[in-house]
Design an enzyme around this catalytic site. Structure first.
Site, PDB file in Angstrom:
ATOM      1  N   HIS A   7     -38.283 -30.205  22.998  1.00  0.00           N
ATOM      2  CA  HIS A   7     -37.811 -29.695  21.706  1.00  0.00           C
ATOM      3  C   HIS A   7     -37.920 -28.175  21.611  1.00  0.00           C
ATOM      4  CE1 HIS A   7     -37.887 -33.860  20.156  1.00  0.00           C
ATOM      5  NE2 HIS A   7     -39.040 -33.963  20.801  1.00  0.00           N
TER       6      HIS A   7
ATOM      7  N   SER B 226     -24.867  -2.609  27.532  1.00  0.00           N
ATOM      8  CA  SER B 226     -24.194  -2.619  26.233  1.00  0.00           C
ATOM      9  C   SER B 226     -23.326  -1.375  26.115  1.00  0.00           C
ATOM     10  CB  SER B 226     -25.224  -2.643  25.116  1.00  0.00           C
ATOM     11  OG  SER B 226     -24.627  -2.337  23.872  1.00  0.00           O
TER      12      SER B 226
END
Length: 441
Positions: A159, A281
């Site tokens: 999970h 970026s």
């Protein structure tokens, strides 16, 4: 305006918009299939010679021209463009332009239906062999990584929450076994697909004693696809099977890419990607983006979409239907997308840098409670009682040793008994079988 091979010289011209609609992307897509179409045509020509439809001299002349066409195409001197309806008509026009009526004999006993079927089948066989090889390489890369850092502790998650101590050996060994399974599945699909449809014409055979077995052997097929109608009915079906093999591999690659995209974040810090797999970026100087990993994760969608697209076309009655033309684009797109993605994955796995210290530090005390509960159960305490006692003792766990926890996890396949040798043995058997199949032994 291009002319269709079936068009009557004395008939009315066909509306240009309708011609373009009928041809669709065929002439562009056929660039992928063209070398296979040429090879199949040469095999068909040799088969016609063996049954006396053309002379040995005619056969030799046509095969020489076909080899010349293949060379010109691969060198870029022959361009398959909108002068042609498709690759099939381009081959026939190339031959008839050079040797006239002898070239026109090439289509004897053959329909464009089995012509496209055999070219596609050869493409599928080639693609599945490549897919199997890439699954093998990726399984080997993951297994070597698992063996190299087998006992390095790292958190195990369920999970996306910390669960129990795990190891690099368990993590990478899981992907090694997964891609070994993908190799086995791909080989099983290849075994089904590796059959020759050539000589079935439009799906009902022809009134000639075609040497179908000889042609199949000439093209390296394992067997003959016997029933002419099934040859047509299997179009799309075999394409879906091949794409499903690619999909299984891509699902595991997506899971690996997901793990890496998480583990490279500063919040985890477990993994540093090889420099060539990182981009910057355009605006933020501080960024090093895992773009390649993210695209590997997304490429599975391209393959799955191709499966759905073809399955959506296949609601058809028996025999050839023109709808099947629409299966070509998703097949080529899906297969090539998977092969491109899988091809760059082995070097990614090999080049990973693991931050072993960071992984150890991320194993927190509560992650040892399962071990504590199992130890109590081994002493005879009912497991649910042991479970509650371990949970209540969470604050008093004290110092715990991840390496000891891993060593004590001795159930077969677990961290203390990874049994990587069994995974390697099965993988090597699969690779050996693949090699035999490719060599024809």
């Amino acid at each position: 305006m291009k002319k269709f091979v079936w068009q009557d010289d004395n008939g009315e011209s066909i509306d240009q918009a309708i011609m373009e609609f009928l041809a669709g992307e065929d002439v562009v897509l056929d660039r992928e299939l063209f070398p296979f179409d040429i090879d199949a045509t040469a095999a068909h020509v040799r088969g016609l010679s063996r049954i006396g439809i053309m002379s040995a001299e005619e056969s030799a002349s046509l095969c020489q021209l076909l080899e010349q066409l293949k060379t010109e195409f691969e060198a870029g001197d022959f361009v398959l463009d909108d002068r042609y309806e498709d690759g099939h008509s381009a081959i026939e026009m190339y031959l008839t332009d050079r040797v006239g009526d002898t070239g026109a004999k090439v289509h004897t006993g053959r329909s464009r239906n089995d012509q496209v079927a055999v070219a596609t089948r050869l493409f599928l066989r080639d693609s599945l062999q490549k897919l199997a090889g890439l699954c093998a390489r990726l399984a080997q890369a993951c297994l070597e990584r698992a063996e190299l850092q087998a006992d390095v502790p790292m958190p195990g998650y369920t999970h996306l929450q910390r669960a129990v101590p795990s190891s690099v050996g368990l993590w990478m060994g899981g992907f090694a076994e997964a891609f070994s399974d993908n190799l086995a599945f791909t080989r099983s699909v290849l075994e089904i697909v590796d059959c020759s449809p050539l000589g079935t014409a439009a799906g009902y055979g022809v009134n000639l004693p075609l040497d179908r077995d000889g042609v199949a052997s000439d093209l390296g097929f394992e067997r003959l696809q016997v029933n002419p109608l099934y040859t047509q009915n299997s179009r799309g079906k075999f394409e879906v099977m091949a794409l499903q093999a690619a999909s299984h591999a891509m699902q595991d690659l997506r899971r690996l890419a997901w793990d890496l995209s998480l583990f490279t974040t500063s919040e985890f810090g477990f993994v540093t990607l090889p420099r060539q797999y990182i981009t910057g970026s355009s605006i933020m100087p501080n960024k090093a983006n895992p773009d390649v990993v993210e695209l590997l994760r997304g490429r599975a969608a391209t393959v799955d979409a191709a499966v759905v697209e073809i399955q959506s076309v296949l609601s058809l009655p028996s025999g050839y239907q023109r709808d099947l033309q629409l299966t070509k684009a998703p097949l080529i797109r899906g297969v090539n997308s998977a092969l491109q993605a899988l091809a760059i994955a082995p070097a990614l796995v090999e080049g990973l840098q693991l931050n072993e210290e960071k992984m150890r530090e991320s194993i927190s005390l509560e992650m040892f409670l399962t071990d504590m509960a199992q130890a109590k159960a081994a002493m005879g305490i009912p497991f649910r009682t042991a479970y509650l006692e371990a949970k209540q003792a969470a604050d008093d766990a004290g110092e715990m040793d991840a390496a000891a926890s891993l060593a004590e996890r001795v159930s077969p396949g677990a961290c203390g008994d990874l049994q990587l040798g069994r995974i390697r043995s099965r993988l090597e058997q699969q690779i050996q079988a693949l090699g035999k199949a490719e060599s024809g032994d």
